[in-house]
Motif scaffolding. Sequence first.
Motif, mmCIF file in Angstrom:
data_model
loop_
_atom_site.group_PDB
_atom_site.id
_atom_site.type_symbol
_atom_site.label_atom_id
_atom_site.label_comp_id
_atom_site.label_asym_id
_atom_site.label_seq_id
_atom_site.Cartn_x
_atom_site.Cartn_y
_atom_site.Cartn_z
ATOM 1 N N ALA A 81 0.683 -1.218 -0.188
ATOM 2 C CA ALA A 81 0.030 0.100 -0.237
ATOM 3 C C ALA A 81 0.432 1.149 0.267
ATOM 4 O O ALA A 81 0.382 2.090 -0.383
ATOM 5 C CB ALA A 81 -0.894 -0.098 1.008
ATOM 6 N N ILE A 143 -5.926 -3.907 0.775
ATOM 7 C CA ILE A 143 -5.277 -3.103 0.027
ATOM 8 C C ILE A 143 -6.551 -1.447 -0.280
ATOM 9 O O ILE A 143 -6.255 -0.981 -0.950
ATOM 10 C CB ILE A 143 -4.477 -4.000 -1.281
ATOM 11 C CG1 ILE A 143 -3.105 -3.965 -0.377
ATOM 12 C CG2 ILE A 143 -3.917 -2.351 -2.171
ATOM 13 C CD1 ILE A 143 -1.916 -4.375 -1.396
ATOM 14 N N LEU A 147 -5.365 1.790 0.595
ATOM 15 C CA LEU A 147 -4.771 2.605 -0.381
ATOM 16 C C LEU A 147 -5.527 4.240 -0.485
ATOM 17 O O LEU A 147 -4.821 5.264 -0.698
ATOM 18 C CB LEU A 147 -5.153 1.440 -1.913
ATOM 19 C CG LEU A 147 -4.221 2.464 -2.653
ATOM 20 C CD1 LEU A 147 -2.478 2.261 -2.366
ATOM 21 C CD2 LEU A 147 -4.331 1.887 -3.874
#
Length: 273
Positions: A81, A143, A147
Amino acid sequence: MEKKAGIKFYLFLSIFVFVIMFPFIWVFLTSIKPPIEIFGGFNWFTQNPTFQSYVNAFNTRPLHMYMWNSFAVSTLTTVIAISVASLAAYALTRLPIRFKGLILGVVLAAAMFPQIAIISPIYNLITGLGLRNSYMGLVIPYITISLPLAIWILATFFKKIPYELEESAKLDGATPFQTFRKIIFPLAAPGVFTTAILVFIAAWNEYLFALTINTADRWRTIPVGLSMYESQYTIPWGDITAATVVVTIPIVIIVLFFQRRIVAGLTSGSVKE
């Protein structure tokens, strides 16, 4: 007058810290009580402290395996990430890209979706890829939810870096990636490590995806593993609180490690005039 103000400030600070730390203090005090005292009533301290709950926490369930699973998943999520978010934030803040505001708005909108709303398509995707009961089966959805926030936080730090440094690097013949790697990223180190802390802790504490995707006991993470301590007729609060204390120690150590890195980043990233 100043002395009285100082006393009031430290008194208020002490009360504030106590209120914040009370849940952690109570969990620890509960973990060293015999079961009869835990269910016998409200008592601050025990007359017969014992560490049997800590022994039971490891013998009742594979706590060490849950901790390793959480550490592996959280570390993979953080590395991937932060790597992707750093490049994306650099491109959206430093490169001549059209519709930057719109793109950042879409990224922020993606972070607003509740987990329960996307659990079904994520579950179908992970099942289709054959990644259930694996580390990557959790890393991919983690993620997805971490993110967008990481991009927004890093973009804020990248915007504060003077553009003159980037222009000087271009005059010296540096490519955009070299500028990012040698100038922008080191100067934004405090923001990078702060974001890494948030991503790691979010992945460590996540429950819904871990409960739904990794159903085999071999691949369970800490939050799901702690919920498995409940039995049919009773809840072993002593074992649960002992396990909670144990699994909190790695987080404290990692946070302290990153805090040192943040201070180092602030020092090495300073601009000399």
